[in-house]
Write a protein that holds these residues in place. Structure first.
Motif, PDB file in Angstrom:
ATOM      1  N   VAL A  13       0.832  -1.203   0.000  1.00  0.00           N
ATOM      2  CA  VAL A  13       0.000   0.000   0.000  1.00  0.00           C
ATOM      3  C   VAL A  13       0.867   1.253   0.000  1.00  0.00           C
ATOM      4  CG1 VAL A  13      -1.723   1.274   1.320  1.00  0.00           C
ATOM      5  CG2 VAL A  13      -1.890  -1.206   1.128  1.00  0.00           C
ATOM      6  N   THR A  14       1.957   1.241   0.754  1.00  0.00           N
ATOM      7  CA  THR A  14       2.842   2.409   0.807  1.00  0.00           C
ATOM      8  C   THR A  14       3.449   2.711  -0.553  1.00  0.00           C
ATOM      9  OG1 THR A  14       3.381   1.977   3.129  1.00  0.00           O
ATOM     10  CG2 THR A  14       4.912   3.363   1.884  1.00  0.00           C
ATOM     11  N   MET A  15       3.928   1.696  -1.244  1.00  0.00           N
ATOM     12  CA  MET A  15       4.567   1.909  -2.545  1.00  0.00           C
ATOM     13  C   MET A  15       3.583   2.407  -3.594  1.00  0.00           C
ATOM     14  SD  MET A  15       7.330  -1.232  -2.774  1.00  0.00           S
ATOM     15  CE  MET A  15       6.148  -2.521  -2.398  1.00  0.00           C
ATOM     16  N   LEU A  16       2.301   2.019  -3.475  1.00  0.00           N
ATOM     17  CA  LEU A  16       1.298   2.532  -4.409  1.00  0.00           C
ATOM     18  C   LEU A  16       1.119   4.040  -4.292  1.00  0.00           C
ATOM     19  CD1 LEU A  16      -1.591  -0.113  -4.274  1.00  0.00           C
ATOM     20  CD2 LEU A  16      -0.173   0.439  -6.245  1.00  0.00           C
ATOM     21  N   SER A  17       1.399   4.596  -3.116  1.00  0.00           N
ATOM     22  CA  SER A  17       1.135   6.015  -2.875  1.00  0.00           C
ATOM     23  C   SER A  17       2.359   6.905  -3.035  1.00  0.00           C
ATOM     24  CB  SER A  17       0.583   6.199  -1.452  1.00  0.00           C
ATOM     25  OG  SER A  17       1.552   5.819  -0.484  1.00  0.00           O
ATOM     26  N   VAL A  18       3.508   6.342  -3.381  1.00  0.00           N
ATOM     27  CA  VAL A  18       4.741   7.124  -3.461  1.00  0.00           C
ATOM     28  C   VAL A  18       4.780   7.892  -4.787  1.00  0.00           C
ATOM     29  CG1 VAL A  18       7.253   7.008  -3.556  1.00  0.00           C
ATOM     30  CG2 VAL A  18       5.993   5.559  -1.961  1.00  0.00           C
ATOM     31  N   LEU A  61      -8.497   0.742  -5.380  1.00  0.00           N
ATOM     32  CA  LEU A  61      -8.941  -0.625  -5.665  1.00  0.00           C
ATOM     33  C   LEU A  61      -7.758  -1.586  -5.684  1.00  0.00           C
ATOM     34  CD1 LEU A  61     -11.649  -0.115  -8.450  1.00  0.00           C
ATOM     35  CD2 LEU A  61     -11.998  -0.678  -6.035  1.00  0.00           C
ATOM     36  N   LEU A  62      -6.628  -1.150  -6.252  1.00  0.00           N
ATOM     37  CA  LEU A  62      -5.432  -1.992  -6.232  1.00  0.00           C
ATOM     38  C   LEU A  62      -4.975  -2.255  -4.799  1.00  0.00           C
ATOM     39  CD1 LEU A  62      -3.320  -0.465  -9.162  1.00  0.00           C
ATOM     40  CD2 LEU A  62      -4.816  -2.466  -9.209  1.00  0.00           C
ATOM     41  N   ALA A  63      -5.014  -1.213  -3.974  1.00  0.00           N
ATOM     42  CA  ALA A  63      -4.638  -1.390  -2.571  1.00  0.00           C
ATOM     43  C   ALA A  63      -5.622  -2.307  -1.848  1.00  0.00           C
ATOM     44  CB  ALA A  63      -4.567  -0.034  -1.866  1.00  0.00           C
ATOM     45  N   ALA A  64      -6.898  -2.251  -2.241  1.00  0.00           N
ATOM     46  CA  ALA A  64      -7.904  -3.092  -1.602  1.00  0.00           C
ATOM     47  C   ALA A  64      -7.641  -4.569  -1.872  1.00  0.00           C
ATOM     48  CB  ALA A  64      -9.298  -2.708  -2.093  1.00  0.00           C
ATOM     49  N   PHE A  65      -7.059  -4.900  -3.030  1.00  0.00           N
ATOM     50  CA  PHE A  65      -6.731  -6.293  -3.310  1.00  0.00           C
ATOM     51  C   PHE A  65      -5.708  -6.822  -2.302  1.00  0.00           C
ATOM     52  CE2 PHE A  65      -8.338  -5.393  -7.664  1.00  0.00           C
ATOM     53  CZ  PHE A  65      -9.270  -6.436  -7.730  1.00  0.00           C
TER      54      PHE A  65
END
Length: 291
Positions: free
Chosen positions: A224-229, A270-274
């Motif tokens: 989740v952290t890397m998705l938001s960087v 949605l990607l993070a929700a997976f």
């Protein structure tokens, strides 16, 4: 009504206890609500709102039309980085737990935590100078004779993003996994070693299954952290294909297109929700197996 315990100490009534508990958690709830829940709701509303104020899916259609490739690229980069983080964290934590050289264990324990205290923006700048064509990595390889100067190439592409993510997040997961491994009972480990099992078999067959839940928690948080960087992909690989965070910044700063930016943010959510669903599924199975 208050009750009295066996040792004579008065216990606060249920009503007062609930209010005291709410008062203690109220500041945290306010921060979460103001800085996380409210922006999420506003983003969701903006993603589905048309120019005339009605409901529309046009922003999502435009996002998928323009940035499907970047969505796939983002998912691939984050998934690959997560897998490599797991390998690095297991290897380091395993050696810290099973290593036979006290000096090597002490040095490794002192070194691996350094990236924890470095922000992502600094990580991006470090990798720009380390992985460039004339960067420190190529100079070291040329100096040791492993490559020729003419064959030096820049790694400021998807490889650089993966290296930056793994270097930054692996210590966090390692810290969690090493702590869980250190809390395990040593009887099974010592029994396996006495029976002649090599360290890698002890790690994979005895130690790792007992800390799998902790490892999964660390990997989901890193995912989740890397998705938001934003800073790392923006500084290392801003060209197409790139990560969704760069696209969001581009839509806002260049076009002031907050609707499409909100749609991209919800797609990233949605990607993070997976990842969160994967963890919850594992947690439910574990709770059912222990009940």
């Amino acid at each position: 009504m208050a009750t009295v315990a066996e040792d004579g100490i008065a216990i606060t009534s249920n009503g007062h206890g609930r209010w005291a508990a709410l008062a203690l958690v109220a500041p945290a709830l306010v921060v979460v609500g103001v800085f996380f829940v409210v922006p999420l709701l506003l983003s969701a509303i903006g993603a589905f709102r048309a120019a005339d104020g009605g409901f529309t899916l046009a922003h999502f259609e435009k996002s998928l039309e323009l940035y499907t490739r970047d969505l796939i690229f983002t998912l691939g980069i984050v998934a690959l980085s997560t897998a490599l983080i797991a390998v690095v964290a297991i290897a380091i934590a395993g050696y810290l737990t099973l290593g036979e050289s006290p000096r090597a264990v002490a040095v490794l324990r002192w070194l691996y935590r350094w990236p924890l205290f470095i922000p992502f923006v600094v990580t991006g700048q470090i990798m720009r100078t380390f992985l460039a064509k004339n960067g420190m990595l190529n100079h070291a390889l040329i100096g040791t004779g492993l490559i020729e100067p003419i064959s030096a190439q820049s790694m400021l592409d998807w490889r650089g993003i993966v290296i930056a993510f793994v270097w930054k997040q692996a210590p966090f997961v390692t810290l969690l996994v090493a702590g869980a491994m250190a809390a395990l009972a040593r009887e099974h480990i010592e029994a396996a070693r006495n029976l002649g099992a090599p360290r890698w078999r002890v790690l994979l067959d005895i130690v790792l299954p007992q800390v799998r839940g902790t490892l999964l928690v660390g990997l989901v948080l890193s995912f989740v952290t890397m998705l938001s960087v934003l800073s790392v992909p923006l500084m290392i690989n801003p060209n197409s294909p790139t990560m969704i965070t760069v696209d969001v910044a581009y839509r806002i700063n260049t076009f002031a297109d907050y609707a499409v930016a909100n749609a991209l943010c919800l797609l990233t959510l949605l990607l993070a929700a997976f990842g969160a669903a994967f963890y919850l599924r594992h947690a439910v199975r574990r709770a059912e197996s222990t009940s």
